[in-house]
Write an enzyme that holds these catalytic residues in place. Structure first.
Site, mmCIF file in Angstrom:
data_model
loop_
_atom_site.group_PDB
_atom_site.id
_atom_site.type_symbol
_atom_site.label_atom_id
_atom_site.label_comp_id
_atom_site.label_asym_id
_atom_site.label_seq_id
_atom_site.Cartn_x
_atom_site.Cartn_y
_atom_site.Cartn_z
ATOM 1 N N ARG A 31 -10.703 -0.772 15.243
ATOM 2 C CA ARG A 31 -10.466 0.218 14.014
ATOM 3 C C ARG A 31 -11.824 -0.424 13.150
ATOM 4 O O ARG A 31 -12.329 -0.185 13.166
ATOM 5 C CB ARG A 31 -8.783 -0.238 13.367
ATOM 6 C CG ARG A 31 -8.624 1.184 12.283
ATOM 7 C CD ARG A 31 -7.772 1.234 11.685
ATOM 8 N NE ARG A 31 -7.363 0.229 11.441
ATOM 9 C CZ ARG A 31 -5.967 0.114 11.435
ATOM 10 N NH1 ARG A 31 -4.897 0.744 11.023
ATOM 11 N NH2 ARG A 31 -5.230 -1.174 10.242
ATOM 12 N N MET A 82 11.697 23.910 0.385
ATOM 13 C CA MET A 82 10.621 23.449 -0.348
ATOM 14 C C MET A 82 11.583 22.532 -1.307
ATOM 15 O O MET A 82 11.382 21.592 -1.763
ATOM 16 C CB MET A 82 10.205 24.493 -0.971
ATOM 17 C CG MET A 82 9.115 23.224 -2.520
ATOM 18 S SD MET A 82 7.968 24.649 -2.738
ATOM 19 C CE MET A 82 6.250 25.488 -2.176
ATOM 20 N N TYR A 97 15.207 30.543 6.529
ATOM 21 C CA TYR A 97 14.027 31.125 6.756
ATOM 22 C C TYR A 97 14.028 31.184 8.547
ATOM 23 O O TYR A 97 13.962 30.565 9.129
ATOM 24 C CB TYR A 97 12.364 30.755 6.145
ATOM 25 C CG TYR A 97 12.821 30.929 4.473
ATOM 26 C CD1 TYR A 97 12.015 32.158 3.697
ATOM 27 C CD2 TYR A 97 12.441 29.309 3.715
ATOM 28 C CE1 TYR A 97 12.676 31.635 2.498
ATOM 29 C CE2 TYR A 97 12.516 29.491 1.955
ATOM 30 C CZ TYR A 97 12.366 30.445 1.628
ATOM 31 O OH TYR A 97 12.029 30.903 0.728
ATOM 32 N N LYS A 157 0.750 -1.145 -0.153
ATOM 33 C CA LYS A 157 -0.380 0.081 0.247
ATOM 34 C C LYS A 157 1.152 1.472 -0.099
ATOM 35 O O LYS A 157 2.105 0.887 0.614
ATOM 36 C CB LYS A 157 -0.603 -0.218 1.174
ATOM 37 C CG LYS A 157 0.077 0.025 2.506
ATOM 38 C CD LYS A 157 -0.957 -0.418 3.465
ATOM 39 C CE LYS A 157 -1.108 -0.572 4.906
ATOM 40 N NZ LYS A 157 -1.357 -1.711 5.877
HETATM 41 C C1 LIG Z 1 -0.160 -1.864 6.627
HETATM 42 C C2 LIG Z 1 -0.605 -3.341 6.668
HETATM 43 C C3 LIG Z 1 -0.138 -5.075 7.185
HETATM 44 C C4 LIG Z 1 1.613 -4.126 7.375
HETATM 45 O O1 LIG Z 1 1.912 -3.645 8.291
HETATM 46 P P1 LIG Z 1 3.425 -3.616 8.622
HETATM 47 O O2 LIG Z 1 3.978 -3.320 10.127
HETATM 48 O O3 LIG Z 1 4.182 -2.527 8.086
HETATM 49 O O4 LIG Z 1 4.366 -4.978 8.608
HETATM 50 C C5 LIG Z 1 -0.352 -6.162 7.895
HETATM 51 N N1 LIG Z 1 -1.583 -6.335 7.735
HETATM 52 C C6 LIG Z 1 -2.833 -5.164 7.263
HETATM 53 C C7 LIG Z 1 -4.125 -5.264 7.762
HETATM 54 C C8 LIG Z 1 -1.872 -4.092 7.360
HETATM 55 O O5 LIG Z 1 -3.724 -3.089 7.116
#
Ligand SMILES: *Cc1c(COP(=O)(O)O)cnc(C)c1O
Length: 361
Positions: A129, A302, A254, A34
């Site tokens: 969650r 930036m 800055y 992701k």
């Molecule tokens: C993001 C995620 C993972 C991976 O998590 P890491 O801490 O990066 O290993 C595993 N399971 C779910 C459901 C996730 O959303």
């Protein structure tokens, strides 16, 4: 001289996958990609991970990018579909949704599909969650199995809230609830993210779900990826585009809020918050140049950041600075920035060129 780029070490990625597979003791690996593969480039990393048993993403759009790039492995949509209109797309593209609430279940039951879907059933074991209440799981499973849009048994899954703290009370509660549901479960099961896998919290399950550790980064406090036998995949780098010497008391950047305590030389590095290097990086955040660490000074702009070289340094225009990576663990930089490595990696901006030639023979 180059502005900011991220050197992506693909052999290191393969090494990490092998290492995690060993740690998983026979469980299949759902590699998590992701957020643009944690900033490493979704499509390239997806193509590279042919040895992973499946790939996990958070958005349908990410799954489709992988499919359109020719990736054929199973893809798991970690939060499932967000609207019923997405369901036929999943069926067509062989994408496996996580079903975590009744609305999704009803939408699935009401859809008509050419091919049935493999689904994952998420239970809330204490993070609160996503996921069904444990007491609802048997009935949800029953409905999924009876649903003609679903093929076979769902994969039972849950997610830890505190897996990075091995002694946390919530881990034990989550393990117990999951174990209880897993006993007698007909299908496959999955519990561990990187931290749970590295802390050995998952017990016997069929799938592990490493994300950050694949990229060579430790999710555990006080330990770097290297301490865990992992190799950092991303090195964020940028050229030194100018140097100058300033007198004691002179301000930098800055706002002029940082002043040189004594006469010193500065390097101006071609990276800034426009590249995803955080603007709130405090003075003293380490930057690696030519085998040495130097402190960041002044406010990150930036497109540029300033480093205090000290008066005797040989650093010159055209040298390469590393903001994190091979020589400077991102875990350590994240500590200075009061954040976690995940956020730094994900925030690498689009204009940063991802260079995949690193580490290849
Ligand atoms: C993001 C995620 C993972 C991976 O998590 P890491 O801490 O990066 O290993 C595993 N399971 C779910 C459901 C996730 O959303």
């Amino acid at each position: 001289m180059r502005p900011a780029w991220a050197a992506i070490n693909l052999p290191a990625l393969q090494h990490n996958l092998r290492q995690l597979r060993q740690q998983a003791r026979g469980a299949r690996v759902l590699a998590i990609l992701k957020a643009n593969a944690y900033g490493h480039g979704l499509v390239r990393i997806g193509r590279e991970l042919k040895a992973a048993d499946a790939l996990g993403v958070a958005r349908l759009d990410e799954a489709l990018q992988l499919r359109h790039a020719g990736v054929t492995q199973p893809i798991v949509l970690l939060e499932g579909f967000f609207e019923a209109a997405q369901i036929p797309v999943l069926a067509k593209e062989g994408i496996q949704p996580v079903i975590h609430q009744f609305q999704q279940l009803e939408q699935l039951e009401q859809s008509t599909l050419d091919q049935p879907l493999q689904v994952w059933l998420k239970v809330d074991t204490g993070m609160h969650r996503l996921g069904f209440e444990p007491v609802d799981v048997p009935a949800v499973r029953q409905r999924l199995v009876a649903c003609s849009q679903v093929v076979g048994e769902p994969v039972l899954m849950s997610h830890f809230a505190c897996a990075d703290e091995s002694g946390h009370w919530l881990n034990e509660q989550q393990q117990q609830i999951f174990q209880h549901l897993q006993d007698g479960w007909q299908g496959a099961t999955s519990l561990a993210n990187s931290a749970a896998l590295l802390n050995n919290l998952q017990g016997p399950t069929d799938w592990v779900r490493p994300g950050v550790s694949l990229y060579g980064v430790s999710p555990l406090p006080d330990r770097t990826g290297a301490d865990l036998g992992l190799q950092p995949v991303m090195s964020l780098r940028a050229g030194v585009i100018s140097t100058r010497t300033i007198a004691a008391g002179e301000p930098v950047g800055y706002g002029g809020f940082w002043r040189a305590p004594e006469r010193t030389r500065l390097a101006i590095v071609a990276i800034g918050y426009g590249d995803g290097y955080p603007r709130n990086a405090p003075a003293g955040t380490p930057v690696w140049i030519n085998g040495q660490r130097y402190p960041l000074v002044g406010r990150v702009a930036m497109d540029m950041a300033t480093v205090d070289l000290g008066i005797d340094s040989q650093v010159a225009i055209g040298d390469t600075a590393e903001l994190w990576g091979e020589h400077l663990p991102v875990e350590e930089v994240a500590c200075h920035l009061q954040t976690i490595p995940y956020e730094l990696l994900c925030n690498v901006a689009r204009r940063v060129v991802l260079d995949y030639s690193t580490g290849l023979a």
